[in-house]
Structure formats: structure tokens, C-alpha cells
Design a protein around this motif. Sequence first.
Motif, PDB file in Angstrom:
ATOM      1  N   ALA A   1      33.607  37.509  42.140  1.00  0.00           N
ATOM      2  CA  ALA A   1      34.735  37.892  42.984  1.00  0.00           C
ATOM      3  C   ALA A   1      34.376  39.068  43.872  1.00  0.00           C
ATOM      4  N   ALA A   2      33.651  40.045  43.315  1.00  0.00           N
ATOM      5  CA  ALA A   2      33.249  41.212  44.099  1.00  0.00           C
ATOM      6  C   ALA A   2      32.323  40.796  45.245  1.00  0.00           C
ATOM      7  N   ARG A   3      31.384  39.872  44.959  1.00  0.00           N
ATOM      8  CA  ARG A   3      30.442  39.427  45.990  1.00  0.00           C
ATOM      9  C   ARG A   3      31.150  38.624  47.085  1.00  0.00           C
ATOM     10  N   LEU A   4      32.113  37.827  46.666  1.00  0.00           N
ATOM     11  CA  LEU A   4      32.845  36.992  47.625  1.00  0.00           C
ATOM     12  C   LEU A   4      33.990  37.739  48.296  1.00  0.00           C
ATOM     13  N   GLN A   5      34.289  38.915  47.807  1.00  0.00           N
ATOM     14  CA  GLN A   5      35.433  39.699  48.286  1.00  0.00           C
ATOM     15  C   GLN A   5      36.747  38.941  48.046  1.00  0.00           C
ATOM     16  N   TYR A   6      36.795  38.278  46.886  1.00  0.00           N
ATOM     17  CA  TYR A   6      38.009  37.634  46.422  1.00  0.00           C
ATOM     18  C   TYR A   6      38.543  38.439  45.236  1.00  0.00           C
ATOM     19  N   SER A   7      39.773  38.115  44.823  1.00  0.00           N
ATOM     20  CA  SER A   7      40.271  38.675  43.565  1.00  0.00           C
ATOM     21  C   SER A   7      39.752  37.796  42.429  1.00  0.00           C
ATOM     22  N   PRO A   8      39.571  38.350  41.215  1.00  0.00           N
ATOM     23  CA  PRO A   8      39.135  37.524  40.080  1.00  0.00           C
ATOM     24  C   PRO A   8      40.059  36.346  39.819  1.00  0.00           C
ATOM     25  N   SER A   9      41.358  36.534  40.009  1.00  0.00           N
ATOM     26  CA  SER A   9      42.297  35.435  39.766  1.00  0.00           C
ATOM     27  C   SER A   9      42.093  34.307  40.778  1.00  0.00           C
ATOM     28  N   ALA A  10      41.753  34.667  42.033  1.00  0.00           N
ATOM     29  CA  ALA A  10      41.513  33.636  43.051  1.00  0.00           C
ATOM     30  C   ALA A  10      40.269  32.819  42.704  1.00  0.00           C
ATOM     31  N   VAL A  11      39.225  33.493  42.180  1.00  0.00           N
ATOM     32  CA  VAL A  11      38.012  32.790  41.777  1.00  0.00           C
ATOM     33  C   VAL A  11      38.313  31.857  40.611  1.00  0.00           C
ATOM     34  N   SER A  12      39.046  32.361  39.632  1.00  0.00           N
ATOM     35  CA  SER A  12      39.400  31.529  38.479  1.00  0.00           C
ATOM     36  C   SER A  12      40.219  30.314  38.903  1.00  0.00           C
ATOM     37  N   GLN A  13      41.106  30.502  39.846  1.00  0.00           N
ATOM     38  CA  GLN A  13      41.932  29.400  40.336  1.00  0.00           C
ATOM     39  C   GLN A  13      41.077  28.331  41.013  1.00  0.00           C
ATOM     40  N   GLN A  14      40.094  28.763  41.828  1.00  0.00           N
ATOM     41  CA  GLN A  14      39.201  27.821  42.499  1.00  0.00           C
ATOM     42  C   GLN A  14      38.366  27.036  41.483  1.00  0.00           C
ATOM     43  N   LEU A  15      37.922  27.714  40.436  1.00  0.00           N
ATOM     44  CA  LEU A  15      37.144  27.031  39.392  1.00  0.00           C
ATOM     45  C   LEU A  15      37.980  25.988  38.664  1.00  0.00           C
ATOM     46  N   ARG A  16      39.235  26.323  38.363  1.00  0.00           N
ATOM     47  CA  ARG A  16      40.096  25.370  37.666  1.00  0.00           C
ATOM     48  C   ARG A  16      40.344  24.131  38.538  1.00  0.00           C
ATOM     49  N   ARG A  17      40.532  24.343  39.842  1.00  0.00           N
ATOM     50  CA  ARG A  17      40.733  23.211  40.750  1.00  0.00           C
ATOM     51  C   ARG A  17      39.479  22.334  40.816  1.00  0.00           C
TER      52      ARG A  17
END
Length: 302
Positions: A23-39
Motif C-alpha cells: 500500500a505504501a509503494r502504491l500510495q493506496y490505503s491498506p484497506s484499498a489494497v485488501s479490497q482489490q485482492l479480495r475482488r
Amino acid sequence: MLDVSRLQVLLHVIEEGSVTAAAARLQYSPSAVSQQLRRLEREVGQPLLTRHARGMVPTEAGQVLAGHARKVVRQLTAAEADLAEIAGLRRGQLSIGTFATVGSSFVPLAVQRFRQLYPSIRMHIHSDREQGLIDKLEEGEVGLSLLWDYEWRRIDPSQVALTTLFEDPTVLVVAADHPLAGERSVHMRDLADEGWIIRSEQHPVVEVLHRSAAAAGFEPRISFEANDYQEAQAMVSVGFGVALAPRTALTNKHPGVRIVSLGDSAPPRRIVVAHRHDRVRAPAEIAFHEVLLDMAQGYEPD
């Protein structure tokens, strides 16, 4: 269809070892990364990551998908680099259309300038008659083309997009020893007794002659019908008659003729550059269009 952006998220999580680091590398929030992984896991129908003490570890399915994802990302990166080179005019190609008289006068100057500015662009130049050039535009064989018209027969602007470059005056061609050879300018009404050398009856310059002669009050007497402007000049040079020609048609002037202005007693033709209305123009086409406009500023055929 797998979402490429989610594949990139998966790769970052695997490479960084955790959702937080990715998330830090992508400049996303951790929750946004987790959401993308679940999708992404729902899209593939199986788990792709498992949590261990040392972080996120790919499952067997995750490893297979990550291998393919790396190839996709590399290809996309290469594609972006290629497109950036084309946009920056560091590579690519350009296809243009032209016709004989400007192809032997104005166009070489523009081509020379363009190649100086953009030496990596490969150029393809097609010379043809008017209808052939319009067909090439419509079929996409050329991206832009030079065309011409006269005031009584304008190109339909709904057919192609047009930009005027310059006016090409109609001039008189006489033999070097003709009584008018030393004049700077004459009027069509002074030429009623001349014999005329013309192109074939279907050629546009013949209509220019008939219209100009009618406006001056006479019917032209035809002496010879020439196959091209070089043949017309040769017959003029031996005194067989005089001729009309667009000024750009006389870049390669016969040594035995002289060129005399007709002022406004003979109409000029308009030289334009055309492209299809619906075409998304490549950067090279836009750049060449700009070069044509720059070169046309103050251009006068020799």
C-alpha cells in the motif's frame, strides 16, 4: 477477463511481502489494497495469498497468476515506452499524399524540413491525381494529403477537413523571343490573337483558360494539346503558341520560355492540406501539418 490493475496489486503484495508495504509503494490505503485482492480472488475463484508469520505468501494459484502477471506488466511497460517514443516523435511512420506540381516544388521543402526536425520518422509519400488522393484519405492509406481547388469548384469541407496553405497563381508562359517576354504583367484581354497550347480538354487548367478568356471577351484558338507541362513548355519555346499554367507547375522551367504574371485576370488555385474528420491523428501527422503551415508562410514558387 482479469483486471490488470488488480494483477499489479497482487505482484506488489508478493514482492513487498505485506499489504501495508504494498500500500505504501502504491500510495493506496491498506484497506484499498485488501479490497482489490479480495475482488481478484473472486474473479479467479480461489485464494491467492495466505498469511504467515513472515508476511503474505502466495498460494500455488497465486504463484501461477503472478508469473503471468509479470509478463503482462512487462509487456504493458514496453507498450507505454513505445507509445511515449511515438508521441515524442522519436520513432514511427508518416504517410502523406501529394500531386505532381506541388510534389515537384513545395512538398520537397516541407519534407526536408520535417526530416531535419524528426529524423527518426519514416516517411511514405504517395503521388496521385485528385480522386486517387481523396480515395487514399478515405481508405486510411494516407493520414493527410495536399489537394487543390478553384473558386468555382471547391472541395466539399464535409467530405474532408481542410486547411488552406497558399494560393498558386495562374501565369502566362511565352517563348523567350515573344513580344511579351519582357513584360512583368499582362492582362488576358491582350491575348485574344494568340494561339494556345493546352493540356487535354479534361485538365482543370483548360477550364481556367476558357473562363478567363470569356471574361476578357474572346474565344481561345487552340494550337496544340500537350500531354504534360514539360511538353507544353517545349512547344511554347518554339513559338507554337502561349500557355497558362499554375506557377508551381513551372519549377522546372524550360530555358526557352519566360513566365509573365496575369495579375487578377486569371484565377489562382487554392492549395490545401486535408485529413479525414473522424481520424485520430498520430503525433507525426500533426507535426507534419505544422511544418506545412510554417513553410507556407510567405511561400512563393520560384
